[in-house]
Enzyme design. Structure first.
Site, PDB file in Angstrom:
ATOM      1  NE  ARG A  38      27.914  52.388 -20.915  1.00  0.00           N
ATOM      2  CZ  ARG A  38      26.614  52.685 -20.982  1.00  0.00           C
ATOM      3  NH1 ARG A  38      25.737  52.011 -20.296  1.00  0.00           N
ATOM      4  NH2 ARG A  38      26.205  53.676 -21.756  1.00  0.00           N
ATOM      5  CG  HIS A  98      24.632  48.410 -22.675  1.00  0.00           C
ATOM      6  ND1 HIS A  98      24.909  48.024 -21.376  1.00  0.00           N
ATOM      7  CD2 HIS A  98      24.004  47.352 -23.251  1.00  0.00           C
ATOM      8  CE1 HIS A  98      24.457  46.790 -21.182  1.00  0.00           C
ATOM      9  NE2 HIS A  98      23.910  46.365 -22.303  1.00  0.00           N
ATOM     10  CE1 TYR A 128      23.297  55.929 -22.062  1.00  0.00           C
ATOM     11  CE2 TYR A 128      22.053  55.122 -23.949  1.00  0.00           C
ATOM     12  CZ  TYR A 128      23.135  55.022 -23.100  1.00  0.00           C
ATOM     13  OH  TYR A 128      24.060  54.030 -23.283  1.00  0.00           O
TER      14      TYR A 128
END
Ligand SMILES: Cc1ncc(C[n+]2csc(CCOP(=O)(O)OP(=O)(O)O)c2C)c(N)n1
Ligand SMILES: [Mg+2]
Lengths: 372, 323
Positions: A270, A274, A283
């Protein structure tokens, strides 16, 4: 006394296990590899790959435009599938007309690449209704947000189609995080027990929001989750559309010809956060994302197609122009406010609204009139 | 200092973790990310992986795991990412968490806190705006708490963690970013105590969580028309503070219950029934409810027409037989 259990045929076990390394047919440099250890999967014809290229370029442009639309307040939210174009496009190219797709919120690109009007495909994320297209007409289930809950639907629909003598396979997309949910496992089990023609494509993009794959599973690979259910499984380089197409086509015909479901794990990444609302900086290290840039699904295919003489600068420019025009049209069509009828909230709850629902609809109608 | 509800909840978790080593926080994205709403921000960094950690993505697993840990002395505080994503855990909640004490004649207890952001008004796409409190309130063996103010967010969460019973802690996500001048640690009132947020002698509005600010705004508007409105914030649905509501309605003689959840078979209906029985002889009008409609929570572009707003509350007040 002997236990009443079957002797484990090692061949049968081996036939269910995925290849130890992900299947790859075209490498990062656009060269044909010998990564296909199994020798079962064939490089798709050049024309098919050229079409995949075209759709991936348009798909990526669509994706960028959708993210831009969140900034203009035209979409409530958008989960980008940038970097996952090989799965998004390879997935739908493997579908026959009569097949069904069970997508997640991340897979809007695949809807559009299967031919759904992009404005309708963005309905959920624009927020005028929960599903902006007609699933029966498109043979695409509503995009699913509660993770993995659509996987049993794919198994059930595939089973039903088979019982009715229809030649339809159901392809379900699922995320790496989604494989931790109970419904994923129940879906695999049902599909296997009922020999349903369903294919489960796990887009392992290595994150579930902030949670890395290592927190989802201790299995050697997600593809190893198939064997426990007696499901044939495979793992692929999910950024190699040739591998996606080859393995998925094999899985679809495996299912179609009555051999049961298949599980495929596509290793991908990805590239974006998100969603537009997420901050990936909290993160993951940007250096990790940078590592995936050379593995880009589009640039490697471009190199391959150029190498075999199926693509030149002019053709590249043509595809880019097409993508630009596509984005421009989408932008202008999304620029207008959609018609929203508040009374519609009551129209589809039950086949016939109850007396209470009719009264509540009147309340809303009055309030709206007063507000105007 | 102005503190947001999210910061107050974060402070409550921190203080509880500091006060009791057995308190552990886990769920989806609660570690490095600090939760999608940042309620667990910094807990892993400050208390370590053993005290606050991410789990595999599986709500039934999270609540079941918490149940097992609670059986061996831990006090798990688990996060469900959104209201509708708690449904996979429903069986664990209904069949085990709620029943453990009763099944074992009090031998095994599971003092878990299940934190659930709930309610709408944030423009979320489907499955991100459910009001599921009535489901939990309907299950015997659970306590259900829901703050409406910043100080209560802190206080109720501390109470929930200390409580000997499992608590479903419903956080009104539309109020997450609301701020107030409060000094933490703040203790307001224990479970089972409703608080009056505004005094009034003409009508009682019973609200909780996201509908408390709506009730207060409606009360202001009604005051302009000469009606003095009392606003009761329930704070905990289970236990329900019958005495406080009865006392208020006995004086005002009129009552409207406000809830964002769908009205049919919901918590507002339960309260209305309690009020009409306890206050029958003081009532000047039937108890009214202003709730979400009996439809699936609508898409973002419709939600302004769904949420029980000030207009609908004022309409309900108007209908209370004023002659
Ligand atoms: C049952 C359920 N729990 C939690 C969520 C909240 N949520 C939305 S997306 C997501 C991460 C999913 O990760 P993955 O399955 O890997 O898919 P990806 O987003 O990477 O495509 C989470 C936790 C949800 N949608 N459904
Ligand atoms: Mg993922």
């Amino acid at each position: 006394m002997e236990l009443p259990v079957d002797h484990l045929e090692q061949d049968r076990v081996a036939g269910l296990l995925p290849s130890p390394d992900p299947i790859q047919l075209i490498d990062e440099n656009g060269a044909v590899t010998s990564g296909d250890v199994a020798g079962v999967y064939e490089l798709p014809p050049v024309q098919t790959l050229a079409e995949a290229y075209r759709r991936m370029v348009v798909g990526r442009r669509f994706d960028a435009e959708a993210t831009a639309l969140t900034r203009q307040g035209r979409l409530a939210v958008y989960p980008s599938s940038k970097g996952q174009e090989a799965c998004q496009v390879g997935g739908v190219l493997a579908l026959a007309e009569q097949d069904w797709l069970f997508p997640t919120y991340r897979d809007t690109m695949s809807l559009v690449m299967r031919g759904v009007d992009p404005v309708d495909a963005l309905g959920l994320l624009r927020g005028d209704w929960h599903c902006g297209y007609d699933p029966m007409k498109e043979r695409i289930a509503p995009q699913c947000t509660p993770l993995a809950t659509h996987a049993p639907h794919a198994a059930g629909l595939a089973y039903a189609a088979r019982r009715r003598g229809e030649d339809a396979v159901a392809l379900a997309f699922i995320g790496d995080g989604g494989t931790s949910e109970g419904d994923f496992h129940e879906a695999l089990n049902f599909a296997a027990v009922f020999n349903a023609p369903a294919v489960f494509l796990v887009q392992n993009n290595r994150y579930a929001i902030s949670v890395p794959l290592s927190r989802q599973t201790a299995a050697p690979s997600l593809a190893y989750k198939g064997i426990g259910y007696g499901i044939r499984s495979e793992q692929i380089d999910g950024n190699d559309v040739a591998a996606v197409l080859a393995v998925l086509s094999e899985a679809m015909s495996h299912a179609r010809s009555g051999h049961g479901p298949m599980l495929i794990e596509a290793h991908t990444y990805r590239i974006e956060a998100h969603t537009n609302a997420d901050d990936a900086g909290r993160y993951r290290d940007p250096s990790e994302t940078a590592m995936w840039v050379p593995r880009d699904p589009i640039s490697r295919l471009e190199r391959y197609l150029t190498g075999v003489g199926a693509l030149d600068d002019q053709a590249v420019r043509r595809v880019q122009d097409e993508a630009e025009a596509f984005a421009e049209e989408l932008r202008s069509r999304m620029g207008a406010d959609p018609a929203v009828r508040p009374e519609e909230m009551f129209s589809h709850v039950l086949a016939e609204p109850t007396a209470q629902l009719r009264a509540q609809r009147e309340t809303v109608r009055e309030l709206v009139m007063r507000g105007d | 200092m102005a503190v947001s509800m999210v910061q107050a909840l974060n402070a409550a978790l921190r203080d509880a973790m500091r006060a009791d080593d057995s308190v552990v926080v886990f769920g989806e994205d609660v570690g490095a990310l600090g939760g999608v709403f940042r309620v667990t921000d910094g807990l892993t960094a400050d208390f370590g992986e053993e005290r606050c950690f991410d789990t595999p993505l599986a709500e039934s697993g999270i609540v079941g795991f918490a149940t097992g840990m609670a059986m061996r002395g831990f006090r798990p505080v688990v996060e469900m990412q959104f209201d509708a994503f708690a449904y996979p855990a429903f069986e664990q909640v209904a069949s085990h968490v709620a029943k453990m004490r009763n099944r074992t004649r009090g031998s095994v207890t599971v003092p878990i806190v299940i934190r659930i952001p709930y309610g709408g008004g944030i423009g979320g796409v489907e499955h991100h705006s459910d009001s599921s409190e009535s489901h939990y309130a309907h299950i015997p063996g659970l306590k259900v708490a829901t703050p409406a103010t910043v100080d209560d967010a802190y206080s109720l969460l501390r109470e929930a963690i200390d409580d000997p019973d499992p608590v479903v802690f419903m956080e009104p996500k539309g109020l997450y970013w609301s701020k107030a001048e409060v000094a933490l640690p703040a203790r307001t009132a224990p479970f089972g105590h409703a608080l009056s947020r505004r005094e009034g002698s003409d009508v009682t509005l019973v609200a909780y969580g996201p509908t408390v600010p709506v009730a207060l705004e409606a009360a202001e508007a009604a005051a302009e028309n000469g009606k003095e409105v009392e606003v009761i914030d329930l704070r905990t649905l289970v236990p329900y503070d019958e005495a406080a509501v009865t006392k208020s309605v006995s004086t005002t003689g009129r009552c409207v219950v406000i809830s964002e959840a769908t009205g049919f078979a919901g918590i507002a209906g339960e309260i209305a029934a309690q009020v009409q029985r306890a206050c029958f002889y003081s009532l000047a009008a039937p108890v009214h409810r202003v709730t979400g409609f009996d439809i699936p929570y609508p898409p973002p572009m419709h939600e302004q027409h769904y949420l029980p707003g000030v207009d609908r509350v004022l309409d309900a007040i108007e209908q209370l037989e004023w002659d």
